[in-house]
Design a protein around this motif. Structure first.
Motif, PDB file in Angstrom:
ATOM      1  N   ASN A  61      13.912  -8.831 -13.694  1.00  0.00           N
ATOM      2  CA  ASN A  61      12.905  -9.572 -12.920  1.00  0.00           C
ATOM      3  C   ASN A  61      12.494  -8.856 -11.649  1.00  0.00           C
ATOM      4  O   ASN A  61      11.691  -9.383 -10.875  1.00  0.00           O
ATOM      5  CB  ASN A  61      13.435 -10.953 -12.539  1.00  0.00           C
ATOM      6  N   ALA A  62      13.055  -7.682 -11.410  1.00  0.00           N
ATOM      7  CA  ALA A  62      12.692  -6.947 -10.187  1.00  0.00           C
ATOM      8  C   ALA A  62      11.321  -6.288 -10.389  1.00  0.00           C
ATOM      9  O   ALA A  62      11.209  -5.159 -10.856  1.00  0.00           O
ATOM     10  CB  ALA A  62      13.767  -5.902  -9.868  1.00  0.00           C
ATOM     11  N   GLY A  63      10.295  -7.034 -10.070  1.00  0.00           N
ATOM     12  CA  GLY A  63       8.923  -6.522 -10.216  1.00  0.00           C
ATOM     13  C   GLY A  63       8.363  -6.172  -8.855  1.00  0.00           C
ATOM     14  O   GLY A  63       9.039  -6.300  -7.842  1.00  0.00           O
ATOM     15  N   CYS A  64       7.119  -5.723  -8.830  1.00  0.00           N
ATOM     16  CA  CYS A  64       6.458  -5.443  -7.555  1.00  0.00           C
ATOM     17  C   CYS A  64       5.184  -6.286  -7.490  1.00  0.00           C
ATOM     18  O   CYS A  64       4.274  -6.087  -8.302  1.00  0.00           O
ATOM     19  CB  CYS A  64       6.111  -3.956  -7.457  1.00  0.00           C
ATOM     20  N   PRO A  65       5.112  -7.215  -6.531  1.00  0.00           N
ATOM     21  CA  PRO A  65       3.926  -8.075  -6.460  1.00  0.00           C
ATOM     22  C   PRO A  65       2.626  -7.278  -6.318  1.00  0.00           C
ATOM     23  O   PRO A  65       1.599  -7.656  -6.886  1.00  0.00           O
ATOM     24  CB  PRO A  65       4.164  -8.941  -5.223  1.00  0.00           C
ATOM     25  N   MET A  66       2.661  -6.157  -5.584  1.00  0.00           N
ATOM     26  CA  MET A  66       1.427  -5.357  -5.459  1.00  0.00           C
ATOM     27  C   MET A  66       0.991  -4.827  -6.824  1.00  0.00           C
ATOM     28  O   MET A  66      -0.197  -4.842  -7.152  1.00  0.00           O
ATOM     29  CB  MET A  66       1.612  -4.193  -4.488  1.00  0.00           C
ATOM     30  N   ALA A  67       1.959  -4.357  -7.633  1.00  0.00           N
ATOM     31  CA  ALA A  67       1.618  -3.816  -8.955  1.00  0.00           C
ATOM     32  C   ALA A  67       0.960  -4.901  -9.818  1.00  0.00           C
ATOM     33  O   ALA A  67       0.120  -4.598 -10.667  1.00  0.00           O
ATOM     34  CB  ALA A  67       2.873  -3.275  -9.635  1.00  0.00           C
ATOM     35  N   ASN A  68       1.339  -6.157  -9.570  1.00  0.00           N
ATOM     36  CA  ASN A  68       0.766  -7.251 -10.366  1.00  0.00           C
ATOM     37  C   ASN A  68      -0.596  -7.705  -9.847  1.00  0.00           C
ATOM     38  O   ASN A  68      -1.201  -8.610 -10.405  1.00  0.00           O
ATOM     39  CB  ASN A  68       1.720  -8.450 -10.370  1.00  0.00           C
ATOM     40  N   MET A  69      -1.078  -7.099  -8.758  1.00  0.00           N
ATOM     41  CA  MET A  69      -2.357  -7.542  -8.176  1.00  0.00           C
ATOM     42  C   MET A  69      -3.560  -6.932  -8.891  1.00  0.00           C
ATOM     43  O   MET A  69      -4.696  -7.239  -8.539  1.00  0.00           O
ATOM     44  CB  MET A  69      -2.399  -7.233  -6.679  1.00  0.00           C
TER      45      MET A  69
ATOM     46  N   TYR B  61      -2.327   4.237  -7.434  1.00  0.00           N
ATOM     47  CA  TYR B  61      -1.017   4.308  -6.773  1.00  0.00           C
ATOM     48  C   TYR B  61       0.043   4.009  -7.834  1.00  0.00           C
ATOM     49  O   TYR B  61      -0.166   3.126  -8.683  1.00  0.00           O
ATOM     50  CB  TYR B  61      -1.007   3.245  -5.658  1.00  0.00           C
ATOM     51  N   VAL B  62       1.169   4.721  -7.786  1.00  0.00           N
ATOM     52  CA  VAL B  62       2.202   4.496  -8.809  1.00  0.00           C
ATOM     53  C   VAL B  62       2.723   3.066  -8.820  1.00  0.00           C
ATOM     54  O   VAL B  62       3.309   2.635  -9.805  1.00  0.00           O
ATOM     55  CB  VAL B  62       3.391   5.479  -8.697  1.00  0.00           C
ATOM     56  N   ASN B  63       2.514   2.334  -7.743  1.00  0.00           N
ATOM     57  CA  ASN B  63       2.899   0.917  -7.712  1.00  0.00           C
ATOM     58  C   ASN B  63       1.901   0.129  -8.566  1.00  0.00           C
ATOM     59  O   ASN B  63       1.059  -0.619  -8.059  1.00  0.00           O
ATOM     60  CB  ASN B  63       2.892   0.381  -6.275  1.00  0.00           C
ATOM     61  N   SER B  64       1.981   0.336  -9.870  1.00  0.00           N
ATOM     62  CA  SER B  64       1.041  -0.268 -10.821  1.00  0.00           C
ATOM     63  C   SER B  64       1.729  -0.246 -12.185  1.00  0.00           C
ATOM     64  O   SER B  64       2.675   0.522 -12.397  1.00  0.00           O
ATOM     65  CB  SER B  64      -0.241   0.568 -10.880  1.00  0.00           C
ATOM     66  N   SER B  65       1.214  -1.053 -13.116  1.00  0.00           N
ATOM     67  CA  SER B  65       1.841  -1.090 -14.443  1.00  0.00           C
ATOM     68  C   SER B  65       1.443   0.155 -15.247  1.00  0.00           C
ATOM     69  O   SER B  65       0.435   0.809 -14.952  1.00  0.00           O
ATOM     70  CB  SER B  65       1.381  -2.342 -15.190  1.00  0.00           C
ATOM     71  N   ALA B  66       2.210   0.448 -16.296  1.00  0.00           N
ATOM     72  CA  ALA B  66       1.875   1.590 -17.164  1.00  0.00           C
ATOM     73  C   ALA B  66       0.515   1.363 -17.820  1.00  0.00           C
ATOM     74  O   ALA B  66      -0.242   2.315 -18.044  1.00  0.00           O
ATOM     75  CB  ALA B  66       2.964   1.779 -18.210  1.00  0.00           C
TER      76      ALA B  66
END
Ligand code: 13P
Ligand code: SF4
Length: 302
Positions: free
Chosen positions: A82-90, A111-116
């Motif tokens: 469950n350790a996700g990144c809220p920015m990546a989900n934006m 930015y790498v803070n994003s999903s594949a």
């Protein structure tokens, strides 16, 4: 109990031929047992180069996904799924696809803070350590769409003096740090330079003495002749800063700059992950193939 867990972790690590990678925002005890501690860029490189069979990625989901894309033959585990990144989900793949369709000639910098899946729709990736260099390689007459971090995007625009369209994403942890806090911290610690991560708001970045990624901040504080620093990024970074510089003093800009997702991982969950070989982070082959291109382009630059 804690020692017994760490012993168990070490023996499982051997048994599984695993390497432990940890981001410098991870809890201190995790950083202390990791084989490597670093920033998003450094950890991606390590994930690509390791000859371990298993990568236990102590960070958030997008980081483990990047490792899975770069190391298709390896098993990538994350202590807490469950350790996700809220920015990546934006930003969702659908939103990025639509943005691209409206700007068919634009270059998409992600930015790498994003999903594949989002990376798979991008032209080139960047981290906070190389975003300026990455955008600088794009011809000036090209329109750039920068996704998802509006703050890092703003920083790159300012550094390069070039226009880019920015997605409206942000890191909730870095967004919590405000210019008023810097005014107060400077009163409390006169003369201490203010170190700021570019995920912070532009009005705080504008006040900084030094702006850099986590590794950049750590290196600068180590090399600097100054003895005291104000640190404006996630507070996990205080651990490597204090460990590497016992003679220097580090003041967090605020203790509320705490990323709850980064802190979901624990030593106990690391042991469970290696015992049960889950949660495994996987990326479907067709997505991984597409996501690999923009990540590789980034790694070739710096
Ligand atoms: P860096 O590791 O690039 O400094 O990124 C910070 C971050 O927010 C990771 O989640
Ligand atoms: Fe995401 Fe911010 Fe946490 Fe990094 S610190 S994982 S960008 S929410």
């Amino acid at each position: 109990m804690a020692d017994a867990l760490v012993e168990r972790l070490h023996s499982l690590k051997k048994e599984r031929n695993a390497v432990i990678l940890a981001h410098s925002y991870q809890p201190a005890d995790i950083q202390d047992v990791a084989d490597y501690v670093g920033d998003s860029l450094g950890l991606s490189r390590l994930a690509a180069d390791t000859d371990a069979d298993v990568i236990l990625f102590c960070g958030v989901h997008f980081m483990a996904e990047t490792a899975a894309v770069l190391s298709p033959g390896k098993t990538v585990l994350i202590p807490d799924g469950n350790a996700g990144c809220p920015m990546a989900n934006m930003v969702t793949p659908r939103q990025l696809r639509e943005w691209r369709e409206k700007n068919p000639d634009a270059v998409v910098v992600t930015y790498v803070n994003s999903s594949a899946r989002v990376k798979a729709l991008s032209d080139i990736c960047c981290t906070s350590a190389n975003a300026v260099e990455v955008v600088a390689t794009i011809p000036k007459d090209k329109h750039v769409l920068f996704v998802p971090d509006r703050n890092l995007g703003h920083y790159v625009k300012t550094k390069l003096g070039r226009e880019m369209e920015l997605w409206n994403g942000f890191c909730p942890t870095h967004e919590r740090m405000l210019p008023g806090m810097a005014v107060e911290a400077r009163k409390q610690h006169p003369g201490a330079p203010l170190m700021v991560h570019p995920e912070c708001r532009p009005d705080l970045v504008a006040m900084a003495d030094f702006v850099a990624s986590t590794t950049g901040i750590i290196k600068h504080c180590h090399d600097s002749a100054e003895r005291e620093f104000i640190i404006a990024t996630e507070i996990g970074i205080l651990h490597p800063l204090r460990k590497q510089n016992p003679d220097k003093v580090f003041h967090p800009l605020t203790v509320v700059a705490d990323c709850p997702n980064m802190k979901l991982n624990s030593i106990e969950k690391m042991v469970w992950a290696l015992e049960d070989m889950e949660p495994v982070v996987t990326v479907p082959a067709d997505i991984a193939e597409k996501a690999l291109q923009p990540i590789r382009r980034m790694l070739e630059i710096g």
